[in-house]
Motif scaffolding. Structure first.
Motif, PDB file in Angstrom:
ATOM      1  N   SER A  15      51.606  54.833  46.051  1.00  0.00           N
ATOM      2  CA  SER A  15      52.388  55.883  45.732  1.00  0.00           C
ATOM      3  C   SER A  15      51.956  57.270  46.808  1.00  0.00           C
ATOM      4  O   SER A  15      52.921  57.793  47.397  1.00  0.00           O
ATOM      5  CB  SER A  15      52.834  56.339  44.290  1.00  0.00           C
ATOM      6  OG  SER A  15      51.579  56.789  43.806  1.00  0.00           O
ATOM      7  N   ARG A  37      51.999  56.264  50.788  1.00  0.00           N
ATOM      8  CA  ARG A  37      53.526  56.145  51.003  1.00  0.00           C
ATOM      9  C   ARG A  37      54.002  57.508  51.715  1.00  0.00           C
ATOM     10  O   ARG A  37      54.587  57.567  52.805  1.00  0.00           O
ATOM     11  CB  ARG A  37      54.553  55.450  49.810  1.00  0.00           C
ATOM     12  CG  ARG A  37      55.934  55.549  50.219  1.00  0.00           C
ATOM     13  CD  ARG A  37      56.601  55.216  49.131  1.00  0.00           C
ATOM     14  NE  ARG A  37      56.668  56.168  48.015  1.00  0.00           N
ATOM     15  CZ  ARG A  37      57.142  55.922  46.792  1.00  0.00           C
ATOM     16  NH1 ARG A  37      57.666  54.949  46.482  1.00  0.00           N
ATOM     17  NH2 ARG A  37      56.909  56.958  45.940  1.00  0.00           N
ATOM     18  N   TRP A  38      53.754  58.495  51.079  1.00  0.00           N
ATOM     19  CA  TRP A  38      54.217  59.899  51.666  1.00  0.00           C
ATOM     20  C   TRP A  38      53.237  60.064  52.987  1.00  0.00           C
ATOM     21  O   TRP A  38      54.001  60.707  53.762  1.00  0.00           O
ATOM     22  CB  TRP A  38      53.985  60.877  50.470  1.00  0.00           C
ATOM     23  CG  TRP A  38      54.997  60.728  49.492  1.00  0.00           C
ATOM     24  CD1 TRP A  38      54.307  60.477  48.158  1.00  0.00           C
ATOM     25  CD2 TRP A  38      56.125  61.171  49.282  1.00  0.00           C
ATOM     26  NE1 TRP A  38      55.515  60.327  47.367  1.00  0.00           N
ATOM     27  CE2 TRP A  38      56.421  60.863  48.014  1.00  0.00           C
ATOM     28  CE3 TRP A  38      57.028  61.632  50.177  1.00  0.00           C
ATOM     29  CZ2 TRP A  38      57.924  61.026  47.722  1.00  0.00           C
ATOM     30  CZ3 TRP A  38      58.258  61.660  49.823  1.00  0.00           C
ATOM     31  CH2 TRP A  38      58.785  61.403  48.438  1.00  0.00           C
ATOM     32  N   TYR A  68      55.283  58.153  55.454  1.00  0.00           N
ATOM     33  CA  TYR A  68      56.527  58.826  55.824  1.00  0.00           C
ATOM     34  C   TYR A  68      56.205  60.193  56.734  1.00  0.00           C
ATOM     35  O   TYR A  68      56.973  60.028  57.829  1.00  0.00           O
ATOM     36  CB  TYR A  68      57.176  59.292  54.567  1.00  0.00           C
ATOM     37  CG  TYR A  68      58.070  58.474  53.678  1.00  0.00           C
ATOM     38  CD1 TYR A  68      58.735  57.303  54.386  1.00  0.00           C
ATOM     39  CD2 TYR A  68      57.917  58.343  52.353  1.00  0.00           C
ATOM     40  CE1 TYR A  68      59.160  56.300  53.495  1.00  0.00           C
ATOM     41  CE2 TYR A  68      58.718  57.508  51.696  1.00  0.00           C
ATOM     42  CZ  TYR A  68      59.371  56.413  52.168  1.00  0.00           C
ATOM     43  OH  TYR A  68      59.874  55.354  51.463  1.00  0.00           O
TER      44      TYR A  68
END
Length: 307
Positions: free
Chosen positions: A96, A99-100, A103
Motif C-alpha cells: 500500500s 503503490r503511491w 503512482y
C-alpha cells in the motif's frame, strides 16, 4: 479485382475521415481537448519557462492511472496467491505504501513524455515542497520504521514488548503505528520511529515462557537454609509456576541491614506476571511469620560522642 476492391475501401475510409475531421462535432472535441487549464510562464530572457496543462493531458494521466491501478492489482494478486495469511497481511501493508510511490513515478513520466517541464514544476513549487517535507519528516520516519519492522520481523502480533518503561501485548502492526494492549487493558499507540531510537525489549521472542523473580531480605542471624526452603515452598505452591525448570533460590548479597535472597521461577504468561508474583509474596510473608523469620526494615546505628 482484389486490388480494385482494396483501393475502393481505402478511398471510402479516407472520405469518412475527412467528414469526421471537417464536422463541427470533431472541431468541438478538438477544442475541448486543446483547452488550457493552466498556462503559466515564469522567468526572463533565456531562462523563461512555460507550464501548460491541457484537458487532453489530464485525460491521458487518468487513463494511465487507471491502467496502472489494474496492473498493480493483478501483480498483487499474482504475488500473494500462495502466501500464508500472516505474510499476506504484511505484504499488503508494504504494498500500500509502494503503490503511491509507483503512482507518483508514473505521473511524472507521463508529464515528461507529453512535454511538460517537470523540472520547472518542481522549481516553481520548491518552497512548498520543502515546507511539506519538514512537516512530514516524522511521518516518513514512522513509515520507514514500519517497513523495517515488517521486513526483519523483530516484532510479531502477540509479542509482549517493553518500550520506554511501557509494557504491552502487540495487537496490530500498521505502517505508521503499532497498537498494543497494556496489562490494564488500555490501548497503547506506539509511533514506529521509536523502535529505531529506543531499546526494545521483546519478552516473548524466544518463546512464551519467561524467567521471573521475587526479591526478599531477612534479618542477620536468620537460618539461611530455612529461608531457602520456605522460598521454594512459596514458589512451588503457586499453580502458575512451572515445575520444569524448577524454581531456584539465589543468595544475592549481604545488605546493609539484611541478607538478600531472590527466588527465580518460570511461568507461561509473563503478561500477567504481577498476579503470581503478588501471590508468592503473600505466601512468603505467611511462611516467614509461621517460622519466626523476620524481614528487617532499614536501620542505622548512631553513636553520640560527648566531650
Amino acid at each position: 479485382m482484389q486490388s480494385k476492391v482494396t483501393h475502393k475501401i481505402e478511398k471510402e475510409v479516407e472520405q469518412v475521415g475527412e467528414v469526421i475531421t471537417n464536422s463541427s462535432i470533431w472541431e468541438k472535441i478538438t477544442e475541448f481537448l486543446e483547452f488550457k487549464i493552466i498556462d503559466y510562464t515564469y522567468g526572463t530572457g533565456e531562462d523563461v519557462h512555460d507550464i501548460e496543462l491541457k484537458v487532453k493531458y489530464v485525460l491521458l494521466v487518468l487513463v494511465v492511472i487507471i491502467a496502472t491501478t489494474y496492473l498493480l492489482r493483478w501483480v498483487k494478486k499474482l504475488i500473494t496467491r500462495n502466501m500464508p495469511v500472516t505474510d499476506k497481511a504484511k505484504f499488503n501493508t508494504v504494498f500500500s505504501f509502494a503503490r503511491w510511490l509507483i503512482y507518483i513515478i508514473v505521473v511524472l513520466i507521463v508529464f515528461d513524455s507529453i512535454g511538460i517541464n517537470v523540472t520547472a514544476v518542481f522549481a516553481a513549487s520548491a518552497a512548498l515542497l520543502i515546507g511539506i517535507g519538514l512537516a512530514l519528516q516524522t511521518l516518513f520516519q514512522d513509515i520507514i520504521s514500519g517497513i523495517f519492522i515488517l521486513i526483519d520481523q523483530t516484532v510479531h502480533v502477540g509479542d509482549i514488548i517493553e518500550l520506554e518503561g511501557k509494557v504491552g501485548r502487540v495487537e496490530e502492526i500498521k505502517l505508521r503505528t503499532t497498537r498494543a494492549t497494556t496489562v490494564d487493558n488500555k490501548v497503547l499507540i506506539i509511533p514506529n520511529h521509536l523502535y529505531l531510537t529506543n531499546s526494545l525489549y521483546n519478552w516473548t521472542q524466544n518463546g512464551t515462557t519467561t524467567r521471573e523473580s521475587v526479591d526478599v531480605g531477612v534479618a542477620y542471624g536468620s537460618d539461611v537454609q530455612l529461608v531457602k526452603k520456605l522460598l521454594l515452598q512459596a514458589a512451588t505452591k503457586q499453580k502458575d509456576v512451572l515445575k520444569y525448570p524448577e524454581p531456584a533460590v539465589l543468595f544475592t548479597d549481604f545488605g546493609e541491614s539484611s541478607l538478600n535472597f531472590k527466588i527465580v521461577f518460570t511461568i507461561n504468561d509473563s503478561f500477567n506476571v504481577r498476579f503470581p508474583k503478588s501471590e508468592i509474596r503473600f505466601e512468603i510473608d505467611k511462611l516467614f511469620r509461621e517460622n519466626n523469620v523476620s524481614i528487617p526494615f532499614p536501620q542505622r546505628d548512631i553513636h553520640i560522642i560527648k566531650k
